[in-house]
Design a protein around this motif. Structure first.
Motif, mmCIF file in Angstrom:
data_model
loop_
_atom_site.group_PDB
_atom_site.id
_atom_site.type_symbol
_atom_site.label_atom_id
_atom_site.label_comp_id
_atom_site.label_asym_id
_atom_site.label_seq_id
_atom_site.Cartn_x
_atom_site.Cartn_y
_atom_site.Cartn_z
ATOM 1 N N LYS A 1 0.936 -1.119 -0.166
ATOM 2 C CA LYS A 1 -0.071 -0.157 -0.082
ATOM 3 C C LYS A 1 0.858 1.321 -0.061
ATOM 4 N N TYR A 2 1.893 1.368 0.476
ATOM 5 C CA TYR A 2 2.842 2.466 0.524
ATOM 6 C C TYR A 2 3.788 2.612 -0.791
ATOM 7 N N LEU A 3 3.597 1.456 -1.689
ATOM 8 C CA LEU A 3 4.757 1.563 -2.721
ATOM 9 C C LEU A 3 4.426 2.716 -3.620
ATOM 10 N N ARG A 4 3.004 3.315 -3.686
ATOM 11 C CA ARG A 4 2.639 4.136 -4.655
ATOM 12 C C ARG A 4 3.468 5.547 -4.328
ATOM 13 N N GLU A 5 3.445 5.764 -2.919
ATOM 14 C CA GLU A 5 4.004 6.882 -2.227
ATOM 15 C C GLU A 5 5.521 7.011 -2.386
ATOM 16 N N ASN A 6 6.178 5.831 -2.454
ATOM 17 C CA ASN A 6 7.566 5.751 -2.838
ATOM 18 C C ASN A 6 7.956 5.837 -4.218
ATOM 19 N N ILE A 7 7.001 5.723 -5.236
ATOM 20 C CA ILE A 7 7.542 5.562 -6.365
ATOM 21 C C ILE A 7 7.767 7.324 -6.937
ATOM 22 N N ALA A 8 7.081 8.162 -5.947
ATOM 23 C CA ALA A 8 7.522 9.633 -6.744
ATOM 24 C C ALA A 8 8.757 9.997 -6.308
ATOM 25 N N LYS A 9 9.534 9.105 -5.371
ATOM 26 C CA LYS A 9 10.927 9.463 -5.191
ATOM 27 C C LYS A 9 11.803 8.930 -6.293
ATOM 28 N N LYS A 10 11.545 8.072 -7.204
ATOM 29 C CA LYS A 10 12.286 7.520 -8.048
ATOM 30 C C LYS A 10 12.491 8.463 -9.108
ATOM 31 N N GLU A 11 13.578 8.171 -9.794
ATOM 32 C CA GLU A 11 14.003 9.078 -10.985
ATOM 33 C C GLU A 11 13.266 8.786 -12.265
ATOM 34 N N ASN A 12 13.228 7.438 -12.435
ATOM 35 C CA ASN A 12 12.565 7.090 -13.636
ATOM 36 C C ASN A 12 11.070 6.635 -13.409
ATOM 37 N N ILE A 13 10.323 7.652 -13.114
ATOM 38 C CA ILE A 13 8.886 7.303 -12.723
ATOM 39 C C ILE A 13 8.172 6.575 -13.470
ATOM 40 N N ILE A 14 8.172 6.905 -14.857
ATOM 41 C CA ILE A 14 7.344 6.154 -15.677
ATOM 42 C C ILE A 14 7.348 4.674 -15.804
ATOM 43 N N VAL A 15 8.590 3.936 -15.788
ATOM 44 C CA VAL A 15 8.795 2.780 -15.756
ATOM 45 C C VAL A 15 8.356 2.117 -14.406
ATOM 46 N N TRP A 16 8.513 2.929 -13.216
ATOM 47 C CA TRP A 16 7.692 2.426 -12.021
ATOM 48 C C TRP A 16 6.187 2.250 -12.155
ATOM 49 N N LYS A 17 5.606 3.467 -12.558
ATOM 50 C CA LYS A 17 4.109 3.539 -12.766
ATOM 51 C C LYS A 17 3.659 2.217 -13.785
ATOM 52 N N LEU A 18 4.544 2.061 -15.043
ATOM 53 C CA LEU A 18 3.912 0.911 -15.727
ATOM 54 C C LEU A 18 4.087 -0.608 -14.897
ATOM 55 N N SER A 19 5.201 -0.767 -14.384
ATOM 56 C CA SER A 19 5.428 -1.983 -13.572
ATOM 57 C C SER A 19 4.361 -2.012 -12.571
ATOM 58 N N LEU A 20 3.982 -1.159 -11.608
ATOM 59 C CA LEU A 20 2.952 -1.019 -10.732
ATOM 60 C C LEU A 20 1.463 -1.122 -11.384
ATOM 61 N N PHE A 21 1.445 -0.659 -12.763
ATOM 62 C CA PHE A 21 -0.042 -1.044 -13.417
ATOM 63 C C PHE A 21 -0.146 -2.385 -13.602
ATOM 64 N N ALA A 22 0.765 -3.066 -14.237
ATOM 65 C CA ALA A 22 0.784 -4.411 -14.523
ATOM 66 C C ALA A 22 0.416 -5.441 -13.150
ATOM 67 N N TYR A 23 1.132 -4.976 -12.194
ATOM 68 C CA TYR A 23 1.225 -5.815 -10.974
ATOM 69 C C TYR A 23 -0.419 -5.576 -10.230
ATOM 70 N N ARG A 24 -0.685 -4.268 -10.289
ATOM 71 C CA ARG A 24 -2.164 -4.258 -9.802
ATOM 72 C C ARG A 24 -3.083 -4.779 -10.785
ATOM 73 N N LYS A 25 -2.916 -4.917 -11.904
ATOM 74 C CA LYS A 25 -4.198 -5.382 -12.699
ATOM 75 C C LYS A 25 -4.118 -6.910 -12.420
ATOM 76 N N LEU A 26 -2.909 -7.702 -12.307
ATOM 77 C CA LEU A 26 -2.896 -8.952 -11.878
ATOM 78 C C LEU A 26 -3.414 -9.204 -10.290
ATOM 79 N N GLN A 27 -2.997 -8.423 -9.378
ATOM 80 C CA GLN A 27 -3.508 -8.488 -8.102
ATOM 81 C C GLN A 27 -5.178 -8.291 -8.082
ATOM 82 N N GLU A 28 -5.521 -7.228 -8.685
ATOM 83 C CA GLU A 28 -7.068 -7.232 -8.653
ATOM 84 C C GLU A 28 -7.753 -8.424 -9.363
ATOM 85 N N ALA A 29 -7.057 -8.956 -10.402
ATOM 86 C CA ALA A 29 -7.945 -9.752 -10.892
ATOM 87 C C ALA A 29 -7.702 -11.178 -10.160
ATOM 88 N N ILE A 30 -6.720 -11.378 -9.354
ATOM 89 C CA ILE A 30 -6.709 -12.730 -8.569
ATOM 90 C C ILE A 30 -7.705 -12.336 -7.437
#
Length: 159
Positions: A29-58
């Motif tokens: 739940k705190y991963l989204r907050e920590n993403i803002a601290k990363k330099e390459n934010i788009i890569v983190w957002k894409l990987s989080l999106f894929a993970y969240r879609k799979l998690q929501e489906a499961i």
């Protein structure tokens, strides 16, 4: 991607239901907050999106099939020895415990620790008595019948 997530989720949940397993996730739940601290934010957002879609489906399929879900705090899961609990030393991705000589890949260590925390969350401390009251006439103590389905089962553990 969404279609694949749904198909994979169904296969996973049906397998868990068949064997009577629970499904464990890292509680991110705190991963989204920590993403803002990363330099390459788009890569983190894409990987989080894929993970969240799979998690929501499961999770949605697990609720549909009455499969328990356990959320585990991921803190220190890859820095703690799963065998003795000591702090691990790393040589690139290889974890080495100086206390008990355990050696494994970083992902294997994390998976082992998440598994042991989920067992603790679901079953309690090994060797401790169960906290559930005895069942009377095959009905639950809350007044529900034995044939009534489970509503939503989420367990979370903070360690």
């Amino acid at each position: 991607m969404v279609n694949w997530c749904r198909k994979f989720a169904k296969k996973l949940v049906l397998k868990a239901e068949e064997h009577g397993y629970a499904i464990t996730f890292e509680d991110l739940k705190y991963l989204r907050e920590n993403i803002a601290k990363k330099e390459n934010i788009i890569v983190w957002k894409l990987s989080l999106f894929a993970y969240r879609k799979l998690q929501e489906a499961i999770i949605s399929k697990a609720i549909e099939h009455n499969v328990p879900i356990i959320l585990v705090n991921p803190r220190n899961t890859s820095t703690t020895c799963p065998r003795c609990g000591a702090k691990l030393v790393y040589n690139h991705r290889l974890a080495i415990c100086r206390k008990c000589r355990f050696i494994a890949d970083r992902n294997v260590v994390g998976a082992m620790n998440i598994w042991s925390r989920s067992v603790y969350a679901y079953a309690g401390k090994p060797g401790s008595p169960q906290s559930a009251p005895a069942m009377n006439d095959e009905t639950r103590g809350s007044g529900r019948t034995k044939d009534e389905g489970m509503k939503k089962v989420f367990r979370s553990i903070q360690k």
